[in-house]
Design an enzyme around this catalytic site. Structure first.
Site, PDB file in Angstrom:
ATOM      1  N   ASP A  92       0.847  -1.190   0.000  1.00  0.00           N
ATOM      2  CA  ASP A  92       0.000   0.000   0.000  1.00  0.00           C
ATOM      3  C   ASP A  92       0.884   1.242   0.000  1.00  0.00           C
ATOM      4  OD1 ASP A  92       0.670  -0.485   2.846  1.00  0.00           O
ATOM      5  OD2 ASP A  92      -0.620   1.254   3.207  1.00  0.00           O
ATOM      6  N   ASP A 123       8.881   3.427  -1.157  1.00  0.00           N
ATOM      7  CA  ASP A 123       8.113   3.159   0.061  1.00  0.00           C
ATOM      8  C   ASP A 123       6.752   2.560  -0.294  1.00  0.00           C
ATOM      9  OD1 ASP A 123       7.242   3.224   2.702  1.00  0.00           O
ATOM     10  OD2 ASP A 123       6.555   5.297   2.557  1.00  0.00           O
ATOM     11  N   GLU A 156      -0.152  -0.477   5.773  1.00  0.00           N
ATOM     12  CA  GLU A 156       0.839   0.118   6.675  1.00  0.00           C
ATOM     13  C   GLU A 156       0.712   1.631   6.732  1.00  0.00           C
ATOM     14  OE1 GLU A 156       4.474   2.001   8.058  1.00  0.00           O
ATOM     15  OE2 GLU A 156       3.669   2.120   6.021  1.00  0.00           O
ATOM     16  N   GLU A 157       0.487   2.247   5.579  1.00  0.00           N
ATOM     17  CA  GLU A 157       0.446   3.705   5.543  1.00  0.00           C
ATOM     18  C   GLU A 157      -0.770   4.277   6.261  1.00  0.00           C
ATOM     19  OE1 GLU A 157       2.916   5.256   4.742  1.00  0.00           O
ATOM     20  OE2 GLU A 157       3.982   4.356   3.074  1.00  0.00           O
ATOM     21  N   HIS A 423       6.460   9.889   0.636  1.00  0.00           N
ATOM     22  CA  HIS A 423       5.254  10.578   1.105  1.00  0.00           C
ATOM     23  C   HIS A 423       5.063  11.931   0.440  1.00  0.00           C
ATOM     24  CE1 HIS A 423       4.617   8.195   5.120  1.00  0.00           C
ATOM     25  NE2 HIS A 423       5.104   7.426   4.156  1.00  0.00           N
TER      26      HIS A 423
END
Length: 454
Positions: A92, A123, A156-157, A423
């Site tokens: 994710d 990421d 996870e995010e 991000h």
């Protein structure tokens, strides 16, 4: 097993790795199904599962976790008596934020200036490709010397804890002698680094109500309590004049004793505008790795475009609190909530909702696994010694695994070095870093297997 064939094999596999990463990046797998279709995450999960099956993994399964997402599991048996290593990544990703600010499309892997750009490239879809590269190289050079479990998380995010809850309910599933979390990164591009500490985190929704409805600011302004003004005052109470986080009762003076982060490097990495000061006091490492940090992630209020001359009846915000190692997140949440209650002005009505949380993490760097990784990284990065750093971010699963498997060693590596800009818009990965870390991971598995036989 010689490191030369491993490195050569991984180098030959890099074109395939680029193609696979492009396929994986193309899935808009943001685990916020109010913004992105669930089908995108499910398709990414199936892609990961198919990749594991193609490498001979057994018991490959899509695990339906309690938060409504799927994590992918697979097991590759090793030689009899060999230790078991758990490899972690997540498929994710964060939302792309401002699509217009991306130089190339967020979900289209694009090569530019020697880097591969795309949401999740570093990421942490790249982390899964790193694991595949390491395993393929070992299979091509005599076989994988350890048993391998792979778990690839789907949320996870979001910090919703689905995999943590699943693991707690099925504790035998992820049991391993050593755990490699592929969701961290080198301190600097080309400087091999293992992350030893993580800050914990909580997400807290804040809502303030003061009136039954908006009022004309000319007729009522100056007397009627403005919810947006109350929210601004409340949020400002969370910072001292120098920008330091100030939550009543929460210590914010810890010192980081290890690897330091020069201020000039930080300013460049963070792209701080010329003349703008940094916030807080102490070293950058103190502030980033050893102390709490509050961030206002979003505010619910009218935009400037279309705003009317009104006293606002309601306003809201989403707050993140990063919790340093040594502090219990549950206690930090209580202190944050108590602070907000105490500092709400004008007896305004306050609603608080915890929407995500995770504990901080601190690894044992004296373990045999660290020695095995240090030796592997010195080969993968000639002339460089492995560094041990902290990370300001959070990976809540780490503490769950530590509590479930207290005897397991845990290492955090990955592709999220500062230039990756995870991000943010224009996230990217260095293919050279992907290649070198895959070599390091493959050699680590060899070294670790030998250390257990000794």
């Amino acid at each position: 097993m010689s490191p030369i064939p491993v490195a050569e094999t991984i180098a030959s596999l890099m074109p395939r790795a680029r193609q696979e990463l492009a396929e994986l990046v193309a899935f808009r797998s943001v685990a916020d199904f109010s913004q992105f279709p669930r089908s995108e995450s499910e398709a990414a999960a199936n892609w990961v599962a198919d990749a594991l099956r193609a490498e001979g993994f057994r018991d490959v399964a899509l695990l339906d976790t309690p938060d409504g997402t799927q994590s992918v599991y697979g097991y590759l048996p090793g030689p009899e008596g060999a230790p078991t290593v758990l490899l972690y990544a997540h498929y994710d990703v964060q939302p792309p934020l401002d699509d217009a600010a991306w130089i190339s499309p967020a979900f289209e892997l694009t090569e530019r200036d020697g880097r591969w750009y795309g949401r999740g490239a570093a990421d942490c879809k790249g982390g899964f490709i790193m694991h595949l590269l390491a395993l393929r190289a070992l299979k091509a050079d005599g076989g994988v010397p350890v048993g391998v479990k792979v778990i690839v998380e789907g949320s996870e995010e979001q910090g919703t804890g689905g995999l943590q809850q699943y693991a707690e309910a099925q504790p035998e599933l992820l049991a391993a002698d050593t755990i490699v979390i592929g969701d961290a990164g080198n301190f600097r591009l080309g400087l091999p680094t293992v992350t030893a500490t993580l800050r914990g985190m909580t997400l807290l929704k804040v809502k303030i109500d003061t009136l039954a409805g908006n009022l004309h600011s000319g007729m009522f302004g100056g007397v009627a309590p403005d919810a947006l003004a109350a929210l601004i005052r409340l949020l400002d109470s969370l910072r001292a004049a120098d920008g330091s986080t100030t939550v009543d009762g929460l210590a914010s003076d810890a010192v980081w004793e290890g690897l330091q982060y020069p201020e000039a490097d930080f300013r460049a990495d963070a792209k701080v505008l010329e003349g703008v000061g940094l916030i807080g006091e102490g070293t950058v490492a103190d502030r980033l790795w050893a102390r709490p940090a509050v961030t206002v992630l979003g505010i619910d209020c009218p935009s400037v475009a279309g705003a009317t001359p009104s006293v606002h009846a309601s306003a809201g915000a989403l707050i993140s609190l990063r919790v340093p190692p040594g502090v219990d997140t549950a206690e930090a949440i209580k202190l944050l909530q108590a602070h907000l209650v105490a500092h709400t002005p004008w007896q305004a009505r306050l609603e608080l909702e915890v929407v995500g949380q995770g504990q901080p993490f601190q690894a044992d760097t004296s373990s045999p696994a660290y020695a095995s990784m240090a030796a592997a990284m010195e080969v993968a990065y000639p002339g460089q010694e492995m560094q041990v750093s902290g990370m300001g971010g959070s990976i809540p699963l780490c503490n769950t695994l530590t509590s479930l498997y207290p005897d397991a060693e845990m290492l955090l590596i990955g592709l999220s070095e500062p230039e990756a800009q995870i991000h943010a818009v224009n996230e990217s990965v260095s293919p050279q870093e992907l290649e070198r870390l895959a070599v390091a991971e493959a050699l680590f598995l060899v070294n670790y297997a030998r250390s257990k036989r000794a």
